[in-house]
Design a protein around this motif. Structure first.
Motif, PDB file in Angstrom:
ATOM      1  N   UNK A 119      10.261   8.951  -6.858  1.00 12.57           N
ATOM      2  CA  UNK A 119       8.714   8.080  -6.947  1.00 12.57           C
ATOM      3  C   UNK A 119       9.102   6.305  -6.309  1.00 12.57           C
ATOM      4  N   UNK A 120       8.140   6.718  -5.324  1.00 10.80           N
ATOM      5  CA  UNK A 120       8.559   5.731  -4.635  1.00 10.80           C
ATOM      6  C   UNK A 120       8.121   4.007  -5.489  1.00 10.80           C
ATOM      7  N   UNK A 121       7.157   4.204  -6.591  1.00 13.47           N
ATOM      8  CA  UNK A 121       7.170   3.046  -7.162  1.00 13.47           C
ATOM      9  C   UNK A 121       8.147   2.307  -7.577  1.00 13.47           C
ATOM     10  N   UNK A 122       8.827   4.087  -8.066  1.00  8.04           N
ATOM     11  CA  UNK A 122      10.347   3.542  -9.343  1.00  8.04           C
ATOM     12  C   UNK A 122      11.208   2.586  -8.875  1.00  8.04           C
ATOM     13  N   UNK A 123      10.854   3.528  -7.422  1.00  5.80           N
ATOM     14  CA  UNK A 123      11.466   3.111  -6.556  1.00  5.80           C
ATOM     15  C   UNK A 123      12.429   0.872  -5.797  1.00  5.80           C
ATOM     16  N   UNK A 124      10.580   0.693  -5.923  1.00  4.02           N
ATOM     17  CA  UNK A 124      10.555  -0.524  -5.751  1.00  4.02           C
ATOM     18  C   UNK A 124      10.605  -1.580  -6.491  1.00  4.02           C
ATOM     19  N   UNK A 125      10.635  -0.913  -7.407  1.00  3.27           N
ATOM     20  CA  UNK A 125      10.367  -1.930  -8.776  1.00  3.27           C
ATOM     21  C   UNK A 125      12.168  -1.702  -8.480  1.00  3.27           C
ATOM     22  N   UNK A 147      14.366  -0.074   1.266  1.00  2.00           N
ATOM     23  CA  UNK A 147      13.968  -0.689   0.501  1.00  2.00           C
ATOM     24  C   UNK A 147      14.876  -0.568  -0.294  1.00  2.00           C
ATOM     25  N   UNK A 148      14.807   0.224  -0.961  1.00  2.00           N
ATOM     26  CA  UNK A 148      16.068   0.367  -2.042  1.00  2.00           C
ATOM     27  C   UNK A 148      17.258   0.538  -2.027  1.00  2.00           C
ATOM     28  N   UNK A 149      17.131   1.425  -1.102  1.00  2.00           N
ATOM     29  CA  UNK A 149      18.342   2.243  -0.120  1.00  2.00           C
ATOM     30  C   UNK A 149      19.123   0.547   0.192  1.00  2.00           C
ATOM     31  N   UNK A 150      18.332   0.083   1.036  1.00  2.00           N
ATOM     32  CA  UNK A 150      18.936  -1.305   0.867  1.00  2.00           C
ATOM     33  C   UNK A 150      19.401  -1.857   0.522  1.00  2.00           C
ATOM     34  N   UNK A 198       0.486  -1.578  -0.448  1.00  2.00           N
ATOM     35  CA  UNK A 198      -0.103  -0.035  -0.287  1.00  2.00           C
ATOM     36  C   UNK A 198       1.428   1.270  -0.276  1.00  2.00           C
ATOM     37  N   UNK A 199       2.005   1.537   0.284  1.00  2.00           N
ATOM     38  CA  UNK A 199       3.033   2.820   0.397  1.00  2.00           C
ATOM     39  C   UNK A 199       3.293   2.565  -0.755  1.00  2.00           C
ATOM     40  N   UNK A 200       3.328   1.785  -2.232  1.00  2.00           N
ATOM     41  CA  UNK A 200       3.972   2.161  -3.284  1.00  2.00           C
ATOM     42  C   UNK A 200       3.477   3.102  -4.178  1.00  2.00           C
ATOM     43  N   UNK A 201       2.565   3.607  -3.218  1.00  2.00           N
ATOM     44  CA  UNK A 201       1.520   4.863  -4.336  1.00  2.00           C
ATOM     45  C   UNK A 201       1.665   6.174  -3.193  1.00  2.00           C
ATOM     46  N   UNK A 202       2.488   5.744  -2.489  1.00  2.00           N
ATOM     47  CA  UNK A 202       2.846   7.189  -1.686  1.00  2.00           C
ATOM     48  C   UNK A 202       3.774   8.104  -1.380  1.00  2.00           C
ATOM     49  N   UNK A 203       3.703   9.004  -1.383  1.00  2.00           N
ATOM     50  CA  UNK A 203       5.001   9.743  -0.849  1.00  2.00           C
ATOM     51  C   UNK A 203       6.006   8.517   0.132  1.00  2.00           C
ATOM     52  N   UNK A 204       7.425   9.446   0.164  1.00  2.00           N
ATOM     53  CA  UNK A 204       8.714   8.070   0.356  1.00  2.00           C
ATOM     54  C   UNK A 204       9.805   9.129   0.993  1.00  2.00           C
ATOM     55  N   UNK A 205      10.756   8.714   1.885  1.00  2.00           N
ATOM     56  CA  UNK A 205      11.385   9.396   2.388  1.00  2.00           C
ATOM     57  C   UNK A 205      12.385  10.175   1.512  1.00  2.00           C
ATOM     58  N   UNK A 206      12.484  11.344   1.347  1.00  2.00           N
ATOM     59  CA  UNK A 206      13.618  11.897   0.967  1.00  2.00           C
ATOM     60  C   UNK A 206      14.901  11.711   0.377  1.00  2.00           C
ATOM     61  N   UNK A 216      13.575  -4.211  -6.224  1.00  2.00           N
ATOM     62  CA  UNK A 216      13.245  -5.584  -6.253  1.00  2.00           C
ATOM     63  C   UNK A 216      13.993  -6.133  -7.346  1.00  2.00           C
ATOM     64  N   UNK A 217      14.286  -5.947  -8.159  1.00  2.00           N
ATOM     65  CA  UNK A 217      15.832  -6.075  -9.932  1.00  2.00           C
ATOM     66  C   UNK A 217      16.630  -6.489  -9.140  1.00  2.00           C
ATOM     67  N   UNK A 218      17.318  -5.067  -8.081  1.00  2.00           N
ATOM     68  CA  UNK A 218      18.994  -5.498  -7.700  1.00  2.00           C
ATOM     69  C   UNK A 218      18.515  -6.585  -6.603  1.00  2.00           C
ATOM     70  N   UNK A 219      18.403  -6.704  -6.214  1.00  2.00           N
ATOM     71  CA  UNK A 219      17.953  -7.893  -5.072  1.00  2.00           C
ATOM     72  C   UNK A 219      17.784  -9.238  -5.629  1.00  2.00           C
TER      73      UNK A 219
END
Ligand SMILES: Cc1ncc(COP(=O)(O)O)c(C=O)c1O
Length: 382
Positions: free
Chosen positions: A261-267, A72-75, A59-67, A270-273
Motif C-alpha cells: 500500500x503506497x499510502x501506508x508506506x508513505x505514512x 521514500x519508505x525504503x529510504x 498524487x502518487x499516494x493512491x497509486x500503485x508503487x514499486x514492488x 514520514x513517521x520514521x523520518x
C-alpha cells in the motif's frame, strides 16, 4: 476418487492454535495476556492521521508503487537501519517478508532450522514450502549454538537458520553477543542464511542494546516491522538483505500482490523520518512496557512465588513462565472460567515438551489489570 482439495504444501501447514485460542480469550470478561497486541493506548492515531493527510497531498499516494516499496519508505527504513536503500525491500508486514523469503530460498525437502519454542508464523511459512524443519532449543542466551553445531557436524546442511534475536516471541530471551558471533561463524563455515527476525528490537527498556546479527556478516537477512512500534494495521514491514536475495524476492512479490500500500508506506516513511517525534514516541512505549512488565513480574512473585520459573524480560512484549507440574493446555479452560487468558507453551512447541510453560504478554493490559490477571491465574492454578 477425487483428488484431495488442499495441495500437499497447504496440507503441510499446521493451523495456528494461537488464533483459535484467541477467540476464547477475547471474551469481554477475560483479562487476556494471550495476544501479542501492542498497547491500544500507545497506538499513535493522531500522528498517523496527520501523516495520512500529508501523504494524500502527494498524487502518487493512491497509486500503485514499486514492488520493492515506495522510494521514500525504503529510504526512511534504510536510514534507520544504517544500510543502503538498495538493500531494503518494504513488505506487507514482516510476515510477508518471511513468506517471500521461504519461497525465494527453500526447495521442498531442504532443511530449515528454527527455535523450539518457535514463532508460529515462521513455522507456518517454512511448512508451506515443505521444508524439512529441524528445531533446536532456545535458552537464556538465545538459540542453542552447541546444539546447532552438533547438527551441522552430523552432516545436516540447512538452507536457513531462523531466529528472533531480540525479546524472542514466545521465549522472551535475547541472543547474547557470543551467541550472535557463534551463529555467524557457523553460517560462514557451513554456508546457510541466518534470518534475523527482529520486530521487537526497538522495545528494549532495560540493559544494553546488542549489535544485530546482521551487522556481523553478509549471510544475514534482517526483518523488521512497523507493527510493534507504530501500528499493526499499517501492515508495513521490511527486509534488509544482499541485493541478489532482494532481486529474487522482488520477482516473487510481483506474483504475490504486485506491491504494498503506497499510502501506508508513505505514512510510515514520514513517521520514521520524524526523528524527534519517533524518539519521544519510542521512549513513551518503552516506559509504559517497562511499567507493565514490572507489574507482571511483581504479581507473579506475589501470586505464584517459587512455583513460577521465569526470567525478567528486558524488552519486547512477552514473559515465558514455567510452572512445573501443570499442564497449561488443560488448565486453560479453568483459567478462562476464572477470567484470565494466556497461550500454553505447547502451542509453540516443535519437538520439545513445553506443556508446563505459558506465554504471557504484558503489552496489552494496563499494569493494574495485569495484577488482577495474575491473581486470577494464581487462583486457577491452585
Ligand atoms: C517474531 C515475529 N516475526 C514477525 C511477526 C509479524 O509481524 P508483522 O507481519 O505484523 O510485521 C511477528 C508478529 O507477531 C513476530 O512476533
Amino acid at each position: 476418487m477425487s483428488a484431495p482439495l488442499a495441495s500437499k504444501a497447504a496440507a503441510n501447514v499446521r493451523g495456528s492454535a494461537i488464533r483459535d485460542l484467541l477467540a476464547l480469550t477475547e471474551r469481554p470478561e477475560v483479562l487476556s495476556m494471550a495476544g501479542g497486541l501492542p498497547a491500544p493506548e500507545l497506538l499513535p492515531a493522531q500522528r498517523i492521521s496527520a501523516a495520512a493527510q500529508n501523504a494524500l497531498a502527494d498524487p502518487g499516494a493512491l497509486q500503485y508503487t514499486a514492488s520493492a516499496g515506495a522510494a521514500r519508505c525504503r529510504a526512511a527504513v534504510a536510514d534507520r537501519l544504517g544500510v543502503d536503500q538498495a538493500a531494503v525491500l518494504v513488505t506487507h508486514g514482516s510476515q510477508q517478508a518471511l513468506s517471500l523469503l521461504a519461497q525465494a530460498l527453500v526447495d521442498p525437502g531442504e532443511v530449515v532450522v528454527v527455535d523450539d519454542p518457535v514463532y508460529v508464523g515462521a513455522l507456518q511459512v517454512f511448512q508451506a514450502v515443505r521444508a524439512d524443519i529441524r528445531a533446536i532449543p532456545i535458552g537464556p542466551d538465545g538459540t542453542d549454538a552447541d546444539e546447532l553445531t552438533r547438527l551441522l557436524e552430523a552432516g545436516v546442511r540447512p538452507k536457513i537458520v531462523h531466529t528472533v534475536s531480540n525479546f524472542h516471541n514466545p521465549r522472551g530471551v535475547t541472543a547474547t553477543a557470543a551467541t550472535r558471533d557463534r551463529l555467524v561463524a557457523l553460517a560462514d563455515r557451513y554456508g546457510f542464511w541466518i534470518v534475523e527476525d527482529d520486530p521487537y528490537g526497538e522495545l528494549r527498556f532495560r540493559g544494553e542494546t546488542i549489535e544485530p546479527i546482521a551487522a556481523r556478516s553478509d549471510r544475514v537477512i534482517r526483518l523488521g516491522s512497523a507493527s510493534k512500534i507504530l501500528a499493526p494495521a499499517l501492515r508495513v514491514g521490511w527486509m534488509s538483505a544482499p541485493v541478489e536475495v532482494l532481486a529474487v524476492v522482488e520477482r516473487l512479490r510481483q506474483a504475490a500482490d504486485l506491491c504494498g500500500s503506497t499510502l501506508s508506506q508513505l505514512i510510515v516513511a514520514e513517521l520514521l523520518a520524524d526523528t524527534p517525534w519517533l524518539t519521544a514516541h519510542l521512549a513513551t512505549q518503552r516506559t509504559e512496557y517497562q511499567a507493565r512488565c514490572d507489574a507482571l513480574v511483581t504479581a507473579l512473585h506475589a501470586e505464584l512465588g517459587d512455583r513460577a520459573i521465569f526470567a525478567e524480560p528486558e524488552g519486547g512484549m512477552f514473559c515465558w513462565v514455567q510452572i512445573p507440574g501443570i499442564d497449561a493446555e488443560q488448565l486453560l479452560p479453568t483459567a478462562v472460567e476464572h477470567g484470565v487468558g494466556y497461550v500454553p507453551g505447547a502451542a509453540f512447541a516443535v519437538a520439545a515438551d513445553l506443556r508446563d510453560c505459558l506465554r504471557l504478554s504484558f503489552a496489552t493490559l494496563t499494569a493494574d489489570r495485569l495484577g488482577e490477571a495474575v491473581s486470577r491465574l494464581g487462583r486457577a492454578a491452585l
